[in-house]
Design a protein around this motif. Structure first.
Motif, PDB file in Angstrom:
ATOM      1  N   SER A  82       5.276   6.321 -15.357  1.00 23.93           N
ATOM      2  CA  SER A  82       4.934   6.624 -14.103  1.00 23.93           C
ATOM      3  C   SER A  82       4.897   5.767 -13.378  1.00 23.93           C
ATOM      4  CB  SER A  82       4.175   7.581 -13.803  1.00 23.93           C
ATOM      5  OG  SER A  82       4.475   8.749 -14.373  1.00 23.93           O
ATOM      6  N   LEU A  83       6.625   5.364 -12.407  1.00 21.92           N
ATOM      7  CA  LEU A  83       6.386   3.630 -11.839  1.00 21.92           C
ATOM      8  C   LEU A  83       6.945   3.641 -10.946  1.00 21.92           C
ATOM      9  CD1 LEU A  83       9.267   1.792 -12.352  1.00 21.92           C
ATOM     10  CD2 LEU A  83       7.620   1.758 -14.796  1.00 21.92           C
ATOM     11  N   VAL A  84       6.411   2.992  -9.367  1.00 18.57           N
ATOM     12  CA  VAL A  84       7.721   2.866  -7.854  1.00 18.57           C
ATOM     13  C   VAL A  84       7.930   1.120  -8.627  1.00 18.57           C
ATOM     14  CG1 VAL A  84       7.404   1.930  -5.912  1.00 18.57           C
ATOM     15  CG2 VAL A  84       6.005   3.822  -7.217  1.00 18.57           C
ATOM     16  N   VAL A  85       9.952   0.835  -8.513  1.00 17.20           N
ATOM     17  CA  VAL A  85      10.067  -0.541  -8.451  1.00 17.20           C
ATOM     18  C   VAL A  85      11.010  -0.626  -7.558  1.00 17.20           C
ATOM     19  CG1 VAL A  85      11.962   0.492  -9.326  1.00 17.20           C
ATOM     20  CG2 VAL A  85      11.992  -1.520  -9.602  1.00 17.20           C
ATOM     21  N   ASP A  86      10.692  -1.206  -6.445  1.00 16.00           N
ATOM     22  CA  ASP A  86      10.814  -1.940  -5.437  1.00 16.00           C
ATOM     23  C   ASP A  86      11.826  -3.427  -5.153  1.00 16.00           C
ATOM     24  OD1 ASP A  86      10.255  -3.807  -2.491  1.00 16.00           O
ATOM     25  OD2 ASP A  86       9.866  -1.821  -2.139  1.00 16.00           O
ATOM     26  N   LEU A  87      12.849  -3.640  -5.472  1.00 16.28           N
ATOM     27  CA  LEU A  87      13.437  -4.900  -4.773  1.00 16.28           C
ATOM     28  C   LEU A  87      13.792  -5.192  -3.703  1.00 16.28           C
ATOM     29  CD1 LEU A  87      14.638  -4.177  -8.140  1.00 16.28           C
ATOM     30  CD2 LEU A  87      15.042  -5.959  -8.201  1.00 16.28           C
ATOM     31  N   ARG A  88      13.818  -6.608  -2.896  1.00 12.39           N
ATOM     32  CA  ARG A  88      13.765  -7.182  -2.083  1.00 12.39           C
ATOM     33  C   ARG A  88      14.048  -8.134  -1.840  1.00 12.39           C
ATOM     34  NH1 ARG A  88      10.501  -4.740   2.240  1.00 12.39           N
ATOM     35  NH2 ARG A  88      10.092  -3.153   0.577  1.00 12.39           N
ATOM     36  N   THR A  89      14.502  -8.941  -0.782  1.00  8.79           N
ATOM     37  CA  THR A  89      14.856 -10.192  -0.024  1.00  8.79           C
ATOM     38  C   THR A  89      13.423 -10.139   0.563  1.00  8.79           C
ATOM     39  OG1 THR A  89      16.064  -9.532   2.091  1.00  8.79           O
ATOM     40  CG2 THR A  89      17.143 -10.780   0.013  1.00  8.79           C
ATOM     41  N   PHE A  90      12.501 -11.220   1.333  1.00  3.53           N
ATOM     42  CA  PHE A  90      11.484 -10.524   2.204  1.00  3.53           C
ATOM     43  C   PHE A  90      12.013 -10.312   3.451  1.00  3.53           C
ATOM     44  CE2 PHE A  90       9.605 -14.594  -0.317  1.00  3.53           C
ATOM     45  CZ  PHE A  90       8.705 -13.602  -1.077  1.00  3.53           C
ATOM     46  N   ASP A  91      13.002 -10.142   4.291  1.00  5.23           N
ATOM     47  CA  ASP A  91      13.357  -9.308   5.492  1.00  5.23           C
ATOM     48  C   ASP A  91      14.187  -7.914   5.202  1.00  5.23           C
ATOM     49  OD1 ASP A  91      16.166  -9.914   4.708  1.00  5.23           O
ATOM     50  OD2 ASP A  91      16.881 -10.801   6.399  1.00  5.23           O
ATOM     51  N   ARG A  92      14.288  -7.393   4.314  1.00  2.00           N
ATOM     52  CA  ARG A  92      14.634  -6.236   3.565  1.00  2.00           C
ATOM     53  C   ARG A  92      14.761  -5.219   2.411  1.00  2.00           C
ATOM     54  NH1 ARG A  92      21.487  -5.306   3.147  1.00  2.00           N
ATOM     55  NH2 ARG A  92      21.234  -6.589   3.189  1.00  2.00           N
ATOM     56  N   GLN A  93      14.399  -4.165   2.574  1.00  2.00           N
ATOM     57  CA  GLN A  93      14.361  -3.531   1.502  1.00  2.00           C
ATOM     58  C   GLN A  93      15.631  -3.383   0.418  1.00  2.00           C
ATOM     59  OE1 GLN A  93      12.932   0.487   0.623  1.00  2.00           O
ATOM     60  NE2 GLN A  93      11.362   0.135  -0.634  1.00  2.00           N
ATOM     61  N   LEU A  94      16.107  -3.554  -0.537  1.00  2.00           N
ATOM     62  CA  LEU A  94      17.349  -3.509  -1.280  1.00  2.00           C
ATOM     63  C   LEU A  94      17.963  -2.521  -2.779  1.00  2.00           C
ATOM     64  CD1 LEU A  94      18.802  -7.182  -1.937  1.00  2.00           C
ATOM     65  CD2 LEU A  94      18.742  -5.794   0.132  1.00  2.00           C
ATOM     66  N   PHE A  95      16.572  -2.377  -3.022  1.00  2.00           N
ATOM     67  CA  PHE A  95      16.380  -1.105  -3.706  1.00  2.00           C
ATOM     68  C   PHE A  95      14.546  -0.229  -4.241  1.00  2.00           C
ATOM     69  CE2 PHE A  95      15.444   0.933  -7.449  1.00  2.00           C
ATOM     70  CZ  PHE A  95      17.086   1.650  -8.522  1.00  2.00           C
ATOM     71  N   PHE A  96      14.948   1.043  -4.381  1.00  2.00           N
ATOM     72  CA  PHE A  96      13.194   1.602  -3.908  1.00  2.00           C
ATOM     73  C   PHE A  96      13.562   2.818  -4.900  1.00  2.00           C
ATOM     74  CE2 PHE A  96      10.240   4.691  -3.380  1.00  2.00           C
ATOM     75  CZ  PHE A  96       9.265   3.796  -3.412  1.00  2.00           C
ATOM     76  N   ALA A  97      13.316   2.955  -6.224  1.00  2.00           N
ATOM     77  CA  ALA A  97      12.967   4.345  -7.025  1.00  2.00           C
ATOM     78  C   ALA A  97      11.361   4.147  -7.219  1.00  2.00           C
ATOM     79  CB  ALA A  97      13.650   4.185  -7.964  1.00  2.00           C
ATOM     80  N   ALA A  98      11.409   5.666  -7.459  1.00  2.00           N
ATOM     81  CA  ALA A  98       9.869   6.301  -7.710  1.00  2.00           C
ATOM     82  C   ALA A  98      10.086   7.324  -8.636  1.00  2.00           C
ATOM     83  CB  ALA A  98       8.929   7.120  -6.727  1.00  2.00           C
ATOM     84  N   THR A  99       8.996   7.862 -10.093  1.00  2.00           N
ATOM     85  CA  THR A  99       9.347   8.700 -11.189  1.00  2.00           C
ATOM     86  C   THR A  99       7.884   9.476 -11.155  1.00  2.00           C
ATOM     87  OG1 THR A  99       8.374   6.773 -12.518  1.00  2.00           O
ATOM     88  CG2 THR A  99      11.103   6.727 -12.633  1.00  2.00           C
TER      89      THR A  99
END
Length: 165
Positions: A44-61
């Motif tokens: 069970s986890l949340v993953v977030d990838l981003r530059t400091f000004d914009r979210q590029l990927f988000f997922a939650a299981t």
């Protein structure tokens, strides 16, 4: 491995697990791989990838909630402000809230593992790969494993040792 050796290992992770480039496609590839691992292993986890000004990927299981997203936000703030992984902050400072002298609000910053700096040679730290849902050391390990896999580096060369029981 003692605490100072762990700090040195994390510094090496931060320097050597740099991405040659970081854009939407790279964020999607890394984020999708993490999500697939989480689903396969029942994490069970949340993953977030981003530059400091914009979210590029988000997922939650399954099994995550709004608290995980808030932890991600606070870990991102730590990486951005201190320019290091949030787990290195744990090793260097402990998990106590930052003192008021640092000028940060604990509602916006948390010292807990799982925030990892996205470094691009020639540009420096430009964003974060952040995990929340597992114990902080494990959140950090998921991020490191994903970067190793993406870069074709052996996980064992960068993994932290199992903690003593």
């Amino acid at each position: 491995m003692n605490k100072q050796d762990e700090i040195e290992r994390v510094k090496r992770q931060e320097l050597e697990l740099a991405l040659p480039a970081f854009d939407e496609a790279v964020a999607f590839a890394i984020g999708t791989a993490i999500r697939e691992r989480a689903l396969a292993e029942g994490l069970s986890l949340v993953v977030d990838l981003r530059t400091f000004d914009r979210q590029l990927f988000f997922a939650a299981t399954p099994g995550t909630n709004l608290d995980n997203t808030e932890w991600v936000r606070r870990k991102i703030n730590v990486v951005r402000r201190f320019q290091r992984s949030s787990y290195r902050m744990v090793l260097e400072r402990g998990e106590e809230p930052l003192p008021p002298q640092n000028g940060v609000d604990p509602a916006d910053y948390v010292i807990a593992g799982g925030g990892f700096p996205i470094r691009v040679p020639g540009a420096g730290i430009i964003g974060t790969l952040t995990i929340s849902g597992l114990p902080g050391r494990s959140d950090h390990g998921v991020a490191v494993d994903a970067l190793c896999d993406h870069l074709g580096k052996a996980r064992a060369d960068y993994a932290l040792p199992e903690p003593a029981k």
